[in-house]
Design a protein around this motif. Sequence first.
Motif, PDB file in Angstrom:
ATOM      1  N   THR A   2     -65.389  -9.781  -2.881  1.00 27.04           N
ATOM      2  CA  THR A   2     -64.906 -10.471  -1.693  1.00 27.04           C
ATOM      3  C   THR A   2     -65.248 -11.963  -1.786  1.00 27.04           C
ATOM      4  O   THR A   2     -66.042 -12.376  -2.645  1.00 27.04           O
ATOM      5  CB  THR A   2     -65.552  -9.902  -0.422  1.00 27.04           C
ATOM      6  N   ILE A   3     -64.671 -12.742  -0.884  1.00 31.93           N
ATOM      7  CA  ILE A   3     -65.012 -14.157  -0.817  1.00 31.93           C
ATOM      8  C   ILE A   3     -66.505 -14.323  -0.520  1.00 31.93           C
ATOM      9  O   ILE A   3     -67.160 -15.215  -1.062  1.00 31.93           O
ATOM     10  CB  ILE A   3     -64.154 -14.867   0.249  1.00 31.93           C
ATOM     11  N   GLU A   4     -67.047 -13.449   0.314  1.00 32.75           N
ATOM     12  CA  GLU A   4     -68.478 -13.536   0.621  1.00 32.75           C
ATOM     13  C   GLU A   4     -69.327 -13.272  -0.617  1.00 32.75           C
ATOM     14  O   GLU A   4     -70.365 -13.903  -0.810  1.00 32.75           O
ATOM     15  CB  GLU A   4     -68.851 -12.593   1.756  1.00 32.75           C
ATOM     16  N   ASP A   5     -68.895 -12.326  -1.478  1.00 34.55           N
ATOM     17  CA  ASP A   5     -69.592 -12.082  -2.744  1.00 34.55           C
ATOM     18  C   ASP A   5     -69.555 -13.336  -3.611  1.00 34.55           C
ATOM     19  O   ASP A   5     -70.565 -13.735  -4.201  1.00 34.55           O
ATOM     20  CB  ASP A   5     -68.958 -10.925  -3.515  1.00 34.55           C
ATOM     21  N   ALA A   6     -68.374 -13.950  -3.699  1.00 30.63           N
ATOM     22  CA  ALA A   6     -68.210 -15.169  -4.504  1.00 30.63           C
ATOM     23  C   ALA A   6     -69.086 -16.290  -3.947  1.00 30.63           C
ATOM     24  O   ALA A   6     -69.714 -17.028  -4.712  1.00 30.63           O
ATOM     25  CB  ALA A   6     -66.747 -15.590  -4.541  1.00 30.63           C
ATOM     26  N   ALA A   7     -69.134 -16.418  -2.616  1.00 32.44           N
ATOM     27  CA  ALA A   7     -69.962 -17.452  -1.986  1.00 32.44           C
ATOM     28  C   ALA A   7     -71.435 -17.237  -2.326  1.00 32.44           C
ATOM     29  O   ALA A   7     -72.149 -18.194  -2.644  1.00 32.44           O
ATOM     30  CB  ALA A   7     -69.752 -17.436  -0.480  1.00 32.44           C
ATOM     31  N   GLU A   8     -71.875 -16.002  -2.256  1.00 29.67           N
ATOM     32  CA  GLU A   8     -73.275 -15.694  -2.562  1.00 29.67           C
ATOM     33  C   GLU A   8     -73.610 -16.064  -4.005  1.00 29.67           C
ATOM     34  O   GLU A   8     -74.654 -16.660  -4.277  1.00 29.67           O
ATOM     35  CB  GLU A   8     -73.540 -14.211  -2.315  1.00 29.67           C
ATOM     36  N   ILE A   9     -72.721 -15.729  -4.930  1.00 25.62           N
ATOM     37  CA  ILE A   9     -72.946 -16.063  -6.342  1.00 25.62           C
ATOM     38  C   ILE A   9     -72.947 -17.577  -6.531  1.00 25.62           C
ATOM     39  O   ILE A   9     -73.832 -18.138  -7.179  1.00 25.62           O
ATOM     40  CB  ILE A   9     -71.885 -15.393  -7.233  1.00 25.62           C
ATOM     41  N   ALA A  10     -71.944 -18.244  -5.955  1.00 22.76           N
ATOM     42  CA  ALA A  10     -71.842 -19.701  -6.110  1.00 22.76           C
ATOM     43  C   ALA A  10     -73.074 -20.395  -5.570  1.00 22.76           C
ATOM     44  O   ALA A  10     -73.640 -21.285  -6.224  1.00 22.76           O
ATOM     45  CB  ALA A  10     -70.584 -20.215  -5.413  1.00 22.76           C
ATOM     46  N   LEU A  11     -73.503 -19.993  -4.387  1.00 19.95           N
ATOM     47  CA  LEU A  11     -74.645 -20.658  -3.759  1.00 19.95           C
ATOM     48  C   LEU A  11     -75.968 -20.343  -4.444  1.00 19.95           C
ATOM     49  O   LEU A  11     -76.969 -21.027  -4.210  1.00 19.95           O
ATOM     50  CB  LEU A  11     -74.698 -20.305  -2.274  1.00 19.95           C
ATOM     51  N   SER A  12     -75.992 -19.326  -5.305  1.00 18.50           N
ATOM     52  CA  SER A  12     -77.212 -19.023  -6.064  1.00 18.50           C
ATOM     53  C   SER A  12     -77.352 -19.925  -7.290  1.00 18.50           C
ATOM     54  O   SER A  12     -78.413 -19.969  -7.910  1.00 18.50           O
ATOM     55  CB  SER A  12     -77.229 -17.553  -6.492  1.00 18.50           C
ATOM     56  N   LEU A  13     -76.287 -20.653  -7.637  1.00 21.31           N
ATOM     57  CA  LEU A  13     -76.322 -21.552  -8.792  1.00 21.31           C
ATOM     58  C   LEU A  13     -77.009 -22.867  -8.424  1.00 21.31           C
ATOM     59  O   LEU A  13     -76.956 -23.302  -7.273  1.00 21.31           O
ATOM     60  CB  LEU A  13     -74.897 -21.820  -9.285  1.00 21.31           C
ATOM     61  N   PRO A  14     -77.642 -23.515  -9.405  1.00 20.83           N
ATOM     62  CA  PRO A  14     -78.350 -24.766  -9.116  1.00 20.83           C
ATOM     63  C   PRO A  14     -77.408 -25.858  -8.605  1.00 20.83           C
ATOM     64  O   PRO A  14     -76.293 -26.007  -9.106  1.00 20.83           O
ATOM     65  CB  PRO A  14     -78.952 -25.184 -10.460  1.00 20.83           C
ATOM     66  N   GLU A  15     -77.870 -26.604  -7.606  1.00 25.64           N
ATOM     67  CA  GLU A  15     -77.198 -27.799  -7.082  1.00 25.64           C
ATOM     68  C   GLU A  15     -75.854 -27.535  -6.398  1.00 25.64           C
ATOM     69  O   GLU A  15     -75.094 -28.472  -6.149  1.00 25.64           O
ATOM     70  CB  GLU A  15     -77.039 -28.849  -8.183  1.00 25.64           C
ATOM     71  N   VAL A  16     -75.531 -26.288  -6.106  1.00 23.36           N
ATOM     72  CA  VAL A  16     -74.259 -25.971  -5.454  1.00 23.36           C
ATOM     73  C   VAL A  16     -74.393 -26.120  -3.941  1.00 23.36           C
ATOM     74  O   VAL A  16     -75.387 -25.689  -3.352  1.00 23.36           O
ATOM     75  CB  VAL A  16     -73.783 -24.542  -5.806  1.00 23.36           C
ATOM     76  N   THR A  17     -73.388 -26.751  -3.354  1.00 21.75           N
ATOM     77  CA  THR A  17     -73.287 -26.853  -1.907  1.00 21.75           C
ATOM     78  C   THR A  17     -71.945 -26.283  -1.480  1.00 21.75           C
ATOM     79  O   THR A  17     -71.038 -26.131  -2.295  1.00 21.75           O
ATOM     80  CB  THR A  17     -73.405 -28.313  -1.421  1.00 21.75           C
ATOM     81  N   GLU A  18     -71.864 -25.958  -0.201  1.00 19.87           N
ATOM     82  CA  GLU A  18     -70.604 -25.447   0.344  1.00 19.87           C
ATOM     83  C   GLU A  18     -70.088 -26.447   1.368  1.00 19.87           C
ATOM     84  O   GLU A  18     -70.864 -27.012   2.137  1.00 19.87           O
ATOM     85  CB  GLU A  18     -70.841 -24.099   1.016  1.00 19.87           C
ATOM     86  N   GLY A  19     -68.790 -26.678   1.334  1.00 22.42           N
ATOM     87  CA  GLY A  19     -68.178 -27.595   2.282  1.00 22.42           C
ATOM     88  C   GLY A  19     -66.728 -27.244   2.503  1.00 22.42           C
ATOM     89  O   GLY A  19     -66.255 -26.180   2.080  1.00 22.42           O
ATOM     90  N   LEU A  20     -66.015 -28.145   3.144  1.00 23.50           N
ATOM     91  CA  LEU A  20     -64.583 -27.976   3.387  1.00 23.50           C
ATOM     92  C   LEU A  20     -63.827 -29.079   2.674  1.00 23.50           C
ATOM     93  O   LEU A  20     -64.221 -30.246   2.732  1.00 23.50           O
ATOM     94  CB  LEU A  20     -64.259 -28.033   4.877  1.00 23.50           C
ATOM     95  N   ARG A  21     -62.769 -28.714   2.012  1.00 19.75           N
ATOM     96  CA  ARG A  21     -61.830 -29.655   1.407  1.00 19.75           C
ATOM     97  C   ARG A  21     -60.447 -29.210   1.828  1.00 19.75           C
ATOM     98  O   ARG A  21     -60.081 -28.052   1.650  1.00 19.75           O
ATOM     99  CB  ARG A  21     -61.912 -29.630  -0.125  1.00 19.75           C
ATOM    100  N   TRP A  22     -59.665 -30.116   2.389  1.00 20.04           N
ATOM    101  CA  TRP A  22     -58.315 -29.813   2.862  1.00 20.04           C
ATOM    102  C   TRP A  22     -58.315 -28.593   3.770  1.00 20.04           C
ATOM    103  O   TRP A  22     -57.399 -27.780   3.752  1.00 20.04           O
ATOM    104  CB  TRP A  22     -57.354 -29.645   1.691  1.00 20.04           C
ATOM    105  N   GLY A  23     -59.401 -28.436   4.516  1.00 12.56           N
ATOM    106  CA  GLY A  23     -59.517 -27.339   5.456  1.00 12.56           C
ATOM    107  C   GLY A  23     -59.881 -26.000   4.835  1.00 12.56           C
ATOM    108  O   GLY A  23     -59.906 -24.985   5.518  1.00 12.56           O
ATOM    109  N   ASN A  24     -60.179 -25.995   3.542  1.00  8.96           N
ATOM    110  CA  ASN A  24     -60.517 -24.758   2.837  1.00  8.96           C
ATOM    111  C   ASN A  24     -61.984 -24.774   2.410  1.00  8.96           C
ATOM    112  O   ASN A  24     -62.505 -25.797   1.960  1.00  8.96           O
ATOM    113  CB  ASN A  24     -59.635 -24.578   1.596  1.00  8.96           C
TER     114      ASN A  24
END
Length: 73
Positions: A2-24
């Motif tokens: 799921t997108i939530e699984d992908a978010a969890e993996i991405a955010l576990s990587l060094p220096e990764v942040t989450e934000g919005l680009r073009w509303g996504n």
Amino acid sequence: MTIEDAAEIALSLPEVTEGLRWGNRTWLVDGKGFAWERPLSKADLKRLGGRPAPPGPLLAVRVANLEEKQLLM
């Protein structure tokens, strides 16, 4: 996955942040996006030819080259 699984993996990587680009929702390193949610485009809908769209959001991922893209697909 799921997108939530992908978010969890991405955010576990060094220096990764989450934000919005073009509303996504987008995952970034040093301000550069490497993965993001994306809606179906008009071209995607045309390729589906009237078939139902897949459920849930799509995940786009930047890769180095076509060979890596083919491996992921």
